[in-house]
Design a protein around this motif. Structure first.
Motif, PDB file in Angstrom:
ATOM      1  N   LYS A   1     -19.125 -15.857  29.017  1.00  0.00           N
ATOM      2  CA  LYS A   1     -19.011 -14.779  30.005  1.00  0.00           C
ATOM      3  C   LYS A   1     -20.017 -13.661  29.688  1.00  0.00           C
ATOM      4  CE  LYS A   1     -14.473 -15.630  31.674  1.00  0.00           C
ATOM      5  NZ  LYS A   1     -13.746 -16.432  30.683  1.00  0.00           N
ATOM      6  N   ASN A   2     -20.277 -12.810  30.694  1.00  0.00           N
ATOM      7  CA  ASN A   2     -21.214 -11.709  30.441  1.00  0.00           C
ATOM      8  C   ASN A   2     -20.458 -10.473  29.934  1.00  0.00           C
ATOM      9  OD1 ASN A   2     -20.255 -10.150  32.605  1.00  0.00           O
ATOM     10  ND2 ASN A   2     -21.550 -11.271  34.039  1.00  0.00           N
ATOM     11  N   LEU A   3     -21.219  -9.437  29.675  1.00  0.00           N
ATOM     12  CA  LEU A   3     -20.600  -8.257  29.057  1.00  0.00           C
ATOM     13  C   LEU A   3     -20.384  -7.106  30.064  1.00  0.00           C
ATOM     14  CD1 LEU A   3     -22.449  -8.200  25.605  1.00  0.00           C
ATOM     15  CD2 LEU A   3     -20.060  -8.704  25.995  1.00  0.00           C
ATOM     16  N   ALA A   4     -20.359  -7.468  31.371  1.00  0.00           N
ATOM     17  CA  ALA A   4     -20.238  -6.418  32.395  1.00  0.00           C
ATOM     18  C   ALA A   4     -18.996  -5.540  32.200  1.00  0.00           C
ATOM     19  CB  ALA A   4     -20.226  -7.053  33.784  1.00  0.00           C
ATOM     20  N   VAL A   5     -17.848  -6.162  31.919  1.00  0.00           N
ATOM     21  CA  VAL A   5     -16.625  -5.344  31.780  1.00  0.00           C
ATOM     22  C   VAL A   5     -16.671  -4.463  30.529  1.00  0.00           C
ATOM     23  CG1 VAL A   5     -14.931  -6.630  33.133  1.00  0.00           C
ATOM     24  CG2 VAL A   5     -15.421  -7.363  30.796  1.00  0.00           C
ATOM     25  N   VAL A   6     -17.402  -4.932  29.529  1.00  0.00           N
ATOM     26  CA  VAL A   6     -17.565  -4.131  28.300  1.00  0.00           C
ATOM     27  C   VAL A   6     -18.434  -2.907  28.616  1.00  0.00           C
ATOM     28  CG1 VAL A   6     -18.562  -4.113  25.987  1.00  0.00           C
ATOM     29  CG2 VAL A   6     -17.236  -6.088  26.753  1.00  0.00           C
TER      30      VAL A   6
ATOM     31  N   LYS B   1     -34.877   7.882  16.914  1.00  0.00           N
ATOM     32  CA  LYS B   1     -35.135   6.475  16.577  1.00  0.00           C
ATOM     33  C   LYS B   1     -34.426   5.571  17.574  1.00  0.00           C
ATOM     34  CE  LYS B   1     -37.432   7.049  12.659  1.00  0.00           C
ATOM     35  NZ  LYS B   1     -36.854   8.051  11.828  1.00  0.00           N
ATOM     36  N   ARG B   2     -35.045   4.412  17.799  1.00  0.00           N
ATOM     37  CA  ARG B   2     -34.370   3.399  18.617  1.00  0.00           C
ATOM     38  C   ARG B   2     -33.434   2.620  17.685  1.00  0.00           C
ATOM     39  NH1 ARG B   2     -38.839  -0.309  20.495  1.00  0.00           N
ATOM     40  NH2 ARG B   2     -39.430   0.116  18.356  1.00  0.00           N
ATOM     41  N   MET B   3     -32.150   2.859  17.866  1.00  0.00           N
ATOM     42  CA  MET B   3     -31.159   2.252  16.959  1.00  0.00           C
ATOM     43  C   MET B   3     -30.600   0.972  17.586  1.00  0.00           C
ATOM     44  SD  MET B   3     -31.219   4.380  14.463  1.00  0.00           S
ATOM     45  CE  MET B   3     -29.837   3.832  13.478  1.00  0.00           C
ATOM     46  N   LEU B   4     -30.862  -0.142  16.942  1.00  0.00           N
ATOM     47  CA  LEU B   4     -30.372  -1.427  17.431  1.00  0.00           C
ATOM     48  C   LEU B   4     -29.041  -1.690  16.718  1.00  0.00           C
ATOM     49  CD1 LEU B   4     -31.182  -3.928  19.116  1.00  0.00           C
ATOM     50  CD2 LEU B   4     -32.366  -4.797  17.090  1.00  0.00           C
ATOM     51  N   VAL B   5     -27.945  -1.577  17.468  1.00  0.00           N
ATOM     52  CA  VAL B   5     -26.622  -1.628  16.833  1.00  0.00           C
ATOM     53  C   VAL B   5     -25.889  -2.911  17.218  1.00  0.00           C
ATOM     54  CG1 VAL B   5     -24.455  -0.391  16.439  1.00  0.00           C
ATOM     55  CG2 VAL B   5     -26.519   0.898  17.050  1.00  0.00           C
ATOM     56  N   ARG B   6     -25.606  -3.741  16.206  1.00  0.00           N
ATOM     57  CA  ARG B   6     -24.856  -4.975  16.467  1.00  0.00           C
ATOM     58  C   ARG B   6     -23.365  -4.649  16.424  1.00  0.00           C
ATOM     59  NH1 ARG B   6     -22.163  -9.242  17.757  1.00  0.00           N
ATOM     60  NH2 ARG B   6     -23.006 -11.309  17.273  1.00  0.00           N
ATOM     61  N   CYS B   7     -22.694  -4.823  17.560  1.00  0.00           N
ATOM     62  CA  CYS B   7     -21.260  -4.553  17.654  1.00  0.00           C
ATOM     63  C   CYS B   7     -20.520  -5.869  17.866  1.00  0.00           C
ATOM     64  CB  CYS B   7     -20.967  -3.637  18.843  1.00  0.00           C
ATOM     65  SG  CYS B   7     -21.953  -2.132  18.829  1.00  0.00           S
ATOM     66  N   ASP B   8     -19.205  -5.845  17.710  1.00  0.00           N
ATOM     67  CA  ASP B   8     -18.394  -7.008  18.071  1.00  0.00           C
ATOM     68  C   ASP B   8     -17.518  -6.611  19.253  1.00  0.00           C
ATOM     69  OD1 ASP B   8     -16.773  -9.157  18.383  1.00  0.00           O
ATOM     70  OD2 ASP B   8     -15.988  -9.195  16.341  1.00  0.00           O
ATOM     71  N   PHE B   9     -18.072  -6.829  20.438  1.00  0.00           N
ATOM     72  CA  PHE B   9     -17.332  -6.521  21.670  1.00  0.00           C
ATOM     73  C   PHE B   9     -16.701  -7.794  22.246  1.00  0.00           C
ATOM     74  CE2 PHE B   9     -20.622  -2.936  22.341  1.00  0.00           C
ATOM     75  CZ  PHE B   9     -19.831  -2.019  21.651  1.00  0.00           C
ATOM     76  N   ASN B  10     -16.368  -8.725  21.362  1.00  0.00           N
ATOM     77  CA  ASN B  10     -15.758  -9.986  21.780  1.00  0.00           C
ATOM     78  C   ASN B  10     -14.268  -9.742  22.010  1.00  0.00           C
ATOM     79  OD1 ASN B  10     -15.444 -12.766  22.168  1.00  0.00           O
ATOM     80  ND2 ASN B  10     -15.255 -13.184  19.972  1.00  0.00           N
ATOM     81  N   VAL B  11     -13.967  -9.052  23.123  1.00  0.00           N
ATOM     82  CA  VAL B  11     -12.590  -8.618  23.390  1.00  0.00           C
ATOM     83  C   VAL B  11     -11.857  -9.643  24.255  1.00  0.00           C
ATOM     84  CG1 VAL B  11     -13.035  -6.150  23.171  1.00  0.00           C
ATOM     85  CG2 VAL B  11     -13.444  -7.243  25.363  1.00  0.00           C
TER      86      VAL B  11
ATOM     87  N   LYS C   1      -8.140 -12.716  35.230  1.00  0.00           N
ATOM     88  CA  LYS C   1      -9.030 -12.113  36.233  1.00  0.00           C
ATOM     89  C   LYS C   1     -10.328 -11.613  35.616  1.00  0.00           C
ATOM     90  CE  LYS C   1      -5.193 -10.182  38.736  1.00  0.00           C
ATOM     91  NZ  LYS C   1      -4.540  -8.960  38.336  1.00  0.00           N
ATOM     92  N   GLY C   2     -10.456 -11.755  34.303  1.00  0.00           N
ATOM     93  CA  GLY C   2     -11.670 -11.310  33.632  1.00  0.00           C
ATOM     94  C   GLY C   2     -11.627  -9.842  33.219  1.00  0.00           C
TER      95      GLY C   2
END
Ligand code: 3PG
Length: 311
Positions: free
Chosen positions: A63-68, A12-22, A27-28
């Protein structure tokens, strides 16, 4: 609310809502990846069960989620996943736009909410998407609700609640709720300046250090109350702790809480957890919640929209 183990997720395609608001440094770079680590059990379980992963998260800033993504790649060691961009870069997320919710829902077969920290927000990825897909709770969300429900239903007394930080709008209303439930509510940080009501249970700072920290008389007053507690709930730093000049209030109060061996200690919120990690005090708490505002709203007795949406 369905739990992950009740769902057939294979292929299944699992759409997972996470909280990656770290929290990020100047320096980002990620300062504390606690929230990422806490989501790994859900992610790894889904991978093991042969699901296809589409992860999504917001950031409070633009900001974007690149570092995540990089950090996830490191932990997941080459296992495949898709991470959508910071949801709040599309203003329809915060507007709970149904068109946006449908667009997101189209990406998955099943929706999983593992973002306890955002369950107090009526945003498209939290309350909109589950209208259009079979949904359930991830392991982190399930655990947060289980532990915090016990506290909500049966708090030890005296219950002392400490609220600080900056998110004034979310926190003012929970202070009012806690004044009915808790024995003492201690308020510091930016939020203290916006409290315009009084109560015999409410303790506001009596002195400050240059407006960026609570002063030594306030530290003494708060410490005296903390010593009496059998249960302590804390979210939000009491000053600008990231600057060594103004870390004293938050640090002293953190230490005072940890010294109280009789109390069940709960802490939440990205900044508060980061501060505790930095000072090596995080493990002294009985429950470290990934939610800040969400934890406070839940414990103050409010029904969180994100949880309602899964029912
Ligand atoms: C948090 O940091 O408390 C959560 O990620 C929610 O963020 P928000 O307050 O910007 O909605």
């Amino acid at each position: 609310m369905k739990t992950l183990k009740e769902l057939d997720v294979k292929n299944k395609r699992m759409l997972v809502r996470c909280d990656f608001n770290v929290p990020l440094d100047e320096k980002g770079e990620i300062e504390d990846d606690f929230r990422i680590i806490k989501t790994l059990p859900t992610i790894e379980y889904l991978i093991k069960k042969g699901a296809k992963l589409i992860l999504m998260s917001h950031r409070s800033d633009d900001k974007n989620l690149a570092v995540v993504r990089e950090r996830l790649e490191k932990y997941l060691k080459g296992k495949k996943f898709t991470l959508l961009e910071n949801l709040r870069l599309d203003k329809r997320e915060e507007e709970n736009d149904q068109g946006f919710a449908k667009e997101l829902a189209n990406l998955g077969d099943i929706y999983i909410n593992d973002a306890f920290g955002v369950c107090h927000r009526k945003h498209a990825s939290i309350v909109g998407v589950p209208k259009y897909l079979p949904s359930g709770a991830g392991f982190l969300l399930e655990k947060e609700v289980k532990v915090l429900s016990k506290v909500l239903e049966n708090p030890e007394r005296p219950l002392v609640v400490i609220i600080g930080g900056t998110k004034v709008e979310t926190k003012t209303k929970v202070i009012k709720h806690f004044l009915e439930k808790a024995d003492n509510v201690l308020v510091g940080g930016m939020i203290a300046q916006s409290v315009n009501f009084i109560s015999s249970k409410l303790c506001l700072p009596i002195d400050h250090k240059a407006n960026f920290d609570i002063g030594s008389n306030t530290i003494k007053m708060f410490s005296k109350i903390i010593k009496t507690a059998k249960m302590i709930v804390w979210a939000g730093p009491l000053g600008k702790f990231e600057d060594p000049l103004y870390e004293k209030g938050t640090k002293k109060i953190a230490k005072e809480i940890c010294k109280n061996n009789k109390a069940f200690k709960i802490v939440g919120g990205g900044d508060t957890i980061f501060a505790l990690t930095k000072w090596g005090l995080r493990d002294k708490f009985d429950h470290v919640s990934t939610g800040g505002g969400a934890m406070l709203e839940f414990l103050s007795g409010e029904k969180l929209p994100g949880l309602k949406a899964l029912e």
